[in-house]
Each structure stands twice: as C-alpha cells, then as structure tokens.
Design an enzyme around this catalytic site. Structure first.
Site, short mmCIF file in Angstrom:
data_model
loop_
_atom_site.label_atom_id
_atom_site.label_comp_id
_atom_site.label_asym_id
_atom_site.label_seq_id
_atom_site.Cartn_x
_atom_site.Cartn_y
_atom_site.Cartn_z
N HIS A 1 0.83 -1.21 0.00
CA HIS A 1 0.00 0.00 0.00
C HIS A 1 0.86 1.26 0.00
CE1 HIS A 1 -3.25 2.74 1.04
NE2 HIS A 1 -4.10 1.75 0.84
N GLY B 1 6.19 20.94 11.37
CA GLY B 1 7.30 20.03 11.62
C GLY B 1 8.47 20.28 10.70
N PRO B 2 9.48 19.43 10.78
CA PRO B 2 10.71 19.64 10.01
C PRO B 2 10.49 19.40 8.51
CG PRO B 2 10.76 17.51 11.12
CD PRO B 2 9.54 18.22 11.63
N GLY C 1 9.01 8.75 9.35
CA GLY C 1 8.35 9.34 8.20
C GLY C 1 7.48 10.53 8.57
#
Length: 298
Positions: free
Chosen positions: A82, A164-165, A172
């Site tokens: 997936h 976030g970064p 991930g």
C-alpha cells in the site's frame, strides 16, 4: 445527544501484532473514546484503527497513537504494497453527530501543529483541512511513497509539510485532515493475475475517466488479485454500483468474484438496498454499521 467525531487512523504496521496492540491500547486508554475496530493486513503491512467519541478526547487519543507508532515503526525497514509515507500514515477526522466539518478542520490543524512541534514529524494537512492546494489530495502526497518523498522534500518541491521539520527521518511523516464519510471496500477476484485487478481499477477510478467519486488500485493480497476501492461519496457511487461494475469487467476477462470486505464502518445506506450476501461481503455484521454505534451512544 453526544457530540461524536470519528477517526479512521492508518498505521504502517500489519505484521507485528504486539506493536499494533500497543497502538490500539494507546487509543483505548482515553475516557470518552470508543475503539470501533482494528484491522491489519500483512500484504499491505498496514493497520486501520477506527475510533470515535468527543472531539478533544479523540484528538488526544490520535496524538497518543501517533507518538507510539513513531517510536515503534521504522519506515526505512517498512515494506508493503500500500502507498505510505509514515508510521502514523493518515489521520482523518470525520464529523458524525452534532459537529461540523469546520470543527473537524480545526481539530485536524490543531493536532497537526501539535504533532509537528512535540514529535518533530513532518505533517501534511489534506482534504478539507488542507492549507496548501497541492496537498488537498492524499494521492498527491503519497505518490512515490516514503522513499521518494524522503528525497524530494529536501528540494522544496511539492508536497511540502505544513508543520514540523522539512525532512523525513525514520518515522516518516503524517497526513492529517478532515473529510466526509469514506467507504473502504475491497473486492477479491477469483484469479492470481494482479494485472487484471490493476486494469479494472484503472477502468473504474474517476481519475482515469471511470466512475465518479471512486478511487481504486489493484493489488495482490491474500493470494488473490484485489481491487481496492475508496468511495469518497457513496451517495454518488454506491457500493452496489461499484461492485456490479467490477463484476462486469471481471467477466470480460473470464474471471469471477471471490468475495469482498469492508474496512472500518459504513452507513447502512451505503449498501444501497442490497444485502451483504449479494455483495459477497465476507466480514459483514451489525458492528460494521455506523448507526449501530450511534444508537448505542445516545
């Protein structure tokens, strides 16, 4: 009546039962939250946990589950069929009762900021919660998977995170959003030839000129070819209509249907007046119907 939000969280782990159990336990530990189902698939190496309750309790439970998944799952080692970009891959909020889509959007954006700041994970807001038009479609974010995004995110090209970064490390990233009810419906073909499933998926998905409100992919799952469907609006294309079209197309290849399955819960109306037996749903029961839960949650 209670205010109820549903979360259908997807995690990139479907083979190690202990890790899945820890994720589910992190959700179930919150007062005001009911875990409605947890399903794992070894071929996809993916689990879907459906839970619902009061909005802020559900958001807190979702944060806890992201934290556990990010700690336990290394995407550099993950293999599965997936598409995926992270350990806590997709976290959508769905309004069920006495709550608006706008409130779910705020819930998603607030959780996204919290995950980005506290857990230092890149967060992509999608669907109704999207802040960047390029991130509205989930498929646009996950195209190429974790490995591709790990490289492309550094270049500044879309997709880029909202919080976030600006880089991916071992857990991930997470895609967090708000959307309407979506029907996840898999149809198994009586063949091992996955090329037939891929051809049928291409023929019926909206993006290829097929049926409206249908997303579809073909996979090899549980020893059979599978047409994996997301019906983004069951009022436009019902489970029955999609199933019959798959049956027709499969027959053109000389192939029959070997059963179907629901992932998560569905509204009763999604069956479009057909019985579970007619649609060959192998895992059907009253607990698959959203109204069963809502009636009990009065």
């Amino acid at each position: 009546m209670k205010t109820i939000v549903e979360c259908v969280a997807n995690f990139s782990e479907g083979r190690r039962e202990k890790i899945v159990d820890q994720i589910v336990d992190s959700i179930a530990g919150f007062s005001g939250v009911d875990v409605l189902g947890a399903e794992s698939d070894m071929d996809h190496n993916r689990s879907v946990v459906t839970f619902a309750g009061a909005p802020h309790a559900v958001a807190n439970a979702a944060f806890a589950s992201v934290q556990v998944a990010a700690t336990m799952i290394d995407m550099n080692q993950h293999r599965g069929q997936h598409p995926r970009i992270g350990a806590a891959d997709v976290i959508p909020f769905v309004p069920l009762r006495n709550v608006t889509m706008a409130e779910c959007v705020e819930l998603a954006r607030s959780l996204g900021a919290r995950v980005g700041e506290a857990l230092q994970l890149p967060v992509f807001l999608y669907a109704e919660a999207a802040l960047q038009e390029e991130n509205r479609e989930l498929s646009a974010i996950r195209r190429g998977g974790y490995e591709s995004l790990r490289e492309s995110i550094k270049t500044g090209v879309a997709p880029q995170p909202d919080f976030g970064p600006g880089f991916l490390h071992s857990p991930g990233g997470s895609v967090i959003g708000a959307r309407d009810i979506l029907i996840a419906f898999n149809v198994y073909l009586a063949t091992t030839d996955v090329s037939i499933a891929k051809a049928i998926a291409r023929a019926i998905r909206q993006s290829s000129g097929g049926m409206p409100s249908v997303k579809a992919l073909g996979f090899f799952v549980k020893g059979r070819a599978q047409v994996s469907l997301n019906l983004t609006d069951y009022r436009v294309t019902s489970m029955s209509a999609a199933f019959e079209r798959i049956r027709q197309l499969a027959a053109e290849y000389g192939v029959g249907i070997d059963g179907s399955e629901i992932i998560g819960l569905i509204p009763g109306a999604a069956l479009d007046g057909r019985s579970a037996a007619e649609l060959q749903i192998m895992n059907y029961g009253p607990d698959r119907i959203l109204e069963t839960f809502l009636d009990e949650a009065q």
